[in-house]
Write a protein that holds these residues in place. Sequence first.
Motif, PDB file in Angstrom:
ATOM      1  N   ARG A 519       0.712  -8.701  -3.227  1.00  0.00           N
ATOM      2  CA  ARG A 519       1.970  -8.205  -3.796  1.00  0.00           C
ATOM      3  C   ARG A 519       2.513  -9.191  -4.837  1.00  0.00           C
ATOM      4  O   ARG A 519       3.011  -8.789  -5.893  1.00  0.00           O
ATOM      5  CB  ARG A 519       2.977  -7.996  -2.672  1.00  0.00           C
ATOM      6  CG  ARG A 519       4.287  -7.393  -3.132  1.00  0.00           C
ATOM      7  CD  ARG A 519       5.075  -6.838  -1.956  1.00  0.00           C
ATOM      8  NE  ARG A 519       5.432  -7.842  -0.988  1.00  0.00           N
ATOM      9  CZ  ARG A 519       5.160  -7.758   0.317  1.00  0.00           C
ATOM     10  NH1 ARG A 519       4.508  -6.732   0.781  1.00  0.00           N
ATOM     11  NH2 ARG A 519       5.537  -8.702   1.142  1.00  0.00           N
ATOM     12  N   ARG A 522       0.746  -8.840  -8.179  1.00  0.00           N
ATOM     13  CA  ARG A 522       1.207  -7.665  -8.934  1.00  0.00           C
ATOM     14  C   ARG A 522       2.603  -7.873  -9.513  1.00  0.00           C
ATOM     15  O   ARG A 522       2.861  -7.567 -10.671  1.00  0.00           O
ATOM     16  CB  ARG A 522       1.222  -6.444  -8.008  1.00  0.00           C
ATOM     17  CG  ARG A 522       1.634  -5.156  -8.721  1.00  0.00           C
ATOM     18  CD  ARG A 522       1.712  -3.967  -7.788  1.00  0.00           C
ATOM     19  NE  ARG A 522       2.827  -4.015  -6.881  1.00  0.00           N
ATOM     20  CZ  ARG A 522       2.713  -4.202  -5.565  1.00  0.00           C
ATOM     21  NH1 ARG A 522       1.533  -4.358  -5.005  1.00  0.00           N
ATOM     22  NH2 ARG A 522       3.778  -4.241  -4.780  1.00  0.00           N
ATOM     23  N   ILE A 527      -2.023  -8.289 -12.355  1.00  0.00           N
ATOM     24  CA  ILE A 527      -3.014  -7.209 -12.436  1.00  0.00           C
ATOM     25  C   ILE A 527      -3.378  -6.933 -13.896  1.00  0.00           C
ATOM     26  O   ILE A 527      -4.556  -6.839 -14.254  1.00  0.00           O
ATOM     27  CB  ILE A 527      -2.488  -5.925 -11.759  1.00  0.00           C
ATOM     28  CG1 ILE A 527      -2.172  -6.176 -10.280  1.00  0.00           C
ATOM     29  CG2 ILE A 527      -3.498  -4.793 -11.909  1.00  0.00           C
ATOM     30  CD1 ILE A 527      -3.344  -6.538  -9.420  1.00  0.00           C
ATOM     31  N   CYS A 564      -7.487  -7.820  -4.846  1.00  0.00           N
ATOM     32  CA  CYS A 564      -6.184  -7.157  -5.021  1.00  0.00           C
ATOM     33  C   CYS A 564      -6.257  -5.659  -4.763  1.00  0.00           C
ATOM     34  O   CYS A 564      -5.251  -5.037  -4.410  1.00  0.00           O
ATOM     35  CB  CYS A 564      -5.656  -7.406  -6.440  1.00  0.00           C
ATOM     36  SG  CYS A 564      -5.185  -9.122  -6.753  1.00  0.00           S
ATOM     37  N   ASN A 570      -1.658  -1.745  -5.929  1.00  0.00           N
ATOM     38  CA  ASN A 570      -2.474  -2.473  -6.911  1.00  0.00           C
ATOM     39  C   ASN A 570      -3.552  -1.581  -7.514  1.00  0.00           C
ATOM     40  O   ASN A 570      -3.912  -1.732  -8.680  1.00  0.00           O
ATOM     41  CB  ASN A 570      -3.109  -3.706  -6.260  1.00  0.00           C
ATOM     42  CG  ASN A 570      -2.106  -4.824  -6.046  1.00  0.00           C
ATOM     43  OD1 ASN A 570      -0.963  -4.730  -6.492  1.00  0.00           O
ATOM     44  ND2 ASN A 570      -2.508  -5.873  -5.372  1.00  0.00           N
ATOM     45  N   ALA A 573      -1.884   0.117 -10.184  1.00  0.00           N
ATOM     46  CA  ALA A 573      -1.617  -0.824 -11.280  1.00  0.00           C
ATOM     47  C   ALA A 573      -2.878  -1.088 -12.102  1.00  0.00           C
ATOM     48  O   ALA A 573      -2.818  -1.195 -13.339  1.00  0.00           O
ATOM     49  CB  ALA A 573      -1.067  -2.135 -10.717  1.00  0.00           C
TER      50      ALA A 573
END
Length: 990
Positions: A519, A522, A527, A564, A570, A573
């Motif tokens: 987390r 991100r 990312i 990730c 993610n 993302a």
Amino acid sequence: MGVALTRAAQWTTASSGTGKLEITPVNESLLKEILQFVEQFSSRHPQEARLVFKEPLQWTTSLEASDFKTEYDISGPAVKSQETDRDGHPMLQLTPPSISVHSFSQLSKIVQLATDKKLKEVRACLEANRDPIAKMLGPSFATVEGEDSSVLRLLEEVKEGDQAKETEIKVKLIILLQQLDTQLLSNSLKQISQWVPFLPPPHSVYYEFTNGCRTPPWRQVHGEICYLVIKPCDTQPLHITCSTAGVFLNGGIWQEGEENAYDRTSDVYRDLVTLLKSKSPHFAENINKQVGFHVKQVAGFLRVIFALPITPRSSIQQLVQNKPGGKKKLEPSLKWKNLGLASPYEYMLIVISCWVLLLSKTPGGVGGADDFSESSSESEEDEEQPERRTESNTDLPSEYWQIQKLVKYLKGGNQTATVIALCSMRDFNLAQETCQLAIRDVGGLEVLINLLDTEEIKCKIGSLKILKEISRNSQIRRAIADLGGLQTMVKILDSPDKDLKYLAAETIANVAKFRRARRTVRQHGGIKRLVELLDCVPDSAALTEEQEKDVEVARCGALALWSCSKSTRNKEAIRKAGGIPLLARLLKSPHENMLIPVVGTLQECASERSYRIAIQTEGMIEDLVKNLNCDNHELQMHCASAIFKCAEDKRTRDLVRQCEGLQPLVTLLSQADNKQLLAATTGAIWKCSISMENVAKFQDYKALETLVGLLTDQPEEVLVNVVGALGEGAQKPANRATIRKCGGIQPLVNLLTGTNQALLVNVTKAVGACATELENMTIIDRLDGVRLLWSLLKNPNPDVQASAAWAICPCIENAKDSGEMVRSFVGGLELIVNLLKSTNKEVLASVCAAIAKIAKDEENLAVITDHGVVPMLAKLTNTTDDKLRRHLAEAIARCCMWGSNRVLFGEAGAVAPLVRYLKSKDTSVHQATAQALFQLSKDPNNCITMHDNGVVKLLLGMMGSTDEVLQEAAAGCVANIRRLALANEKARYG
């Protein structure tokens, strides 16, 4: 129901009559219990259901006139029930959006008509009628605290009045409602108790109830767990309630013993930190400085907090008098003496002092507030952090002390000394836990992370090389995250120096093994930066030194994305950052070490449909198939796993076949020693077997023979996939014979005794498919397989229930003496009939199909009739699900063959809904429905109902069908209706 709504239900405003029911687990449980009570009330208590309420229950409904069918008069948007009271007033009136109901009978019908909106209607009704019992029986029966004398009042009415029968019904109704209240309160306490084990264990059991709560039982039903008093330095004391819904301020429980002191006086906060931040500016200012403050510290604090005692109601005032300056001092219990404390109140003050101390000594690091405020959709749990046992100095190796000296040089040396110390540290075996923890124990991690913020490239590179190695340890990576190392490494990804980029990316890959770290990456833009690292790879196989660095940068970027990508957010993302086309390009790379993290990332992301579609459209299936033929088992495993996930879609299954990927998968089955590779391969074969074109190919490659050999001595993960593949393959007759000849029936039947739910779903499907062959059925029967299948109907998992019921159908069809076999299962028929109470449509459809087979035997049909199969089937007829409609119609057609069942179906209101089935677009529904209507039409009253609902016009069209069974049933039904009409004419006119 009244007491439960007052005490157990959680309302948005505690004392207002206009509040709404909050969305909480306790409320959801209450609503479902009340729904079930109302839904079954009319059939279980018909007399009480017809009792007219003193005042109607009124609420705003989502139902419309189109939802009401027979038994109601519809005039535009308005609806009135044909059922009326003594004065001729309708028992139900709908004037959208308001509805008014006068009896339980109509309430039962409403929840049946509401179908998937049942809970919504119950919620709306209860919110608009906070004390429904007062409206049902009159104001004298309103819910009050204390002794309930409502039944005694009713008995007095029996003595005084002449309407003894009606009063007797009222007595029964109030008793039923009181029983419901008791059940609801009991279930609410159980629901709340389920939350308590998730709380940290307390140090004290002072006034702890058996369910772990420290609140009085009459408050536990509200979800309350314990109470706190916290005295911030900049505001008044905060009186706090900790509950299953969160934490909030109360009216001052520790100051007064009044009931209204429990009322909520603030918003509900998700945790204590958030509440304190909103109420105390001083606390908010200081907590924001504690960047290392995170979940584990809060857990430690809560462990102390929940040790606070809660006294019975009568002792609250006494406890308050224990405060400094109070008039009376209680003698502390032995437990408090053992802790060295004077009183529970003093213990509470010490807890708050410890809290302040915790804040003042927290090391710097990552922003902890985000750990509390962000809700995550990630399903994976944080990895466990192994606790390191304290070692005596004599047990520590010399490397431990040498590393400690080097850390001192790192702290105090100049640039040259720092670089030398870093190089010397790298000479140690950093893969050894002792060396890793030595660096952490003397503050080396803080120094290494601080070096990442310097301008010296060599120091940064040296630090990252060490962090990359030691971050393989779970304790170290958590410490790196706590110290803010991830944020610094994310910034380094923007550096022009390629060595720094790949080292930072690889270290991020190691650290991001747990949720909070992923987390953090991100949230700090990691990312997008990692995706950008993928866009720097040359396509040629022969590389210059600079190009090799580009490949390494991209490889490490892919490694970090792989770690990730275990997070749902993610994955999204990565997609938004444009990662899919870059991963597709890297998938064509000739460099094997690049392919592993790329395919690993893809197979993680393939759980999302958007990625599966992209993998198809970007042409990645061909590359995945191509890499199945390589020599690297890890790469083969990830490719097979990606195909396993993607092959949920038919287009992917076709692409795998077209790219000639089926044979390599079968070849990989020979790697039986590599269980991870075997699990991925069998999974891919299973999903590819859903397409019958692929099953034909697997036949050619002799895949089933190999799969049967894998039915024993394998992990459950492999067995689920193997059995799944056999179940799909067994849809073809030739494969069913192959499974038998290879000795696969017995191991399949043996697996029916397992407990793995996914395995049971697959093995029941496989056994059911095999049972369609008579020779296979003989073996299954001899191995007692049908009894095992029947026992799985008791499994709590509806998927297992449905799969077992489907498997039972061919077993009954092909057993030699199926009627006697079924009767030999003690309680078996009652069990399968009771499954008609399920709310799962797949379970209902499969059970109806099984009942249609069971009912072919007259004795069994008589038994299930005695168990109430007719009203249960009739109750299901309002469904709109075509699969359920088809098998329900088949079951009704079969059940009409016994006694007066066809008459009972008519009386239960099953005929009119069946007529509507003929409007379905599914032709298989038409055939089953026509057969059911033909059987039902042998009763004159049913013929009248069918005719009134327009069945003749629908059946006339079907009499010309090419389906002979449908044609004959439709003609027979019309003929029966016509005969009745002729008989009426003859009787009337002679």
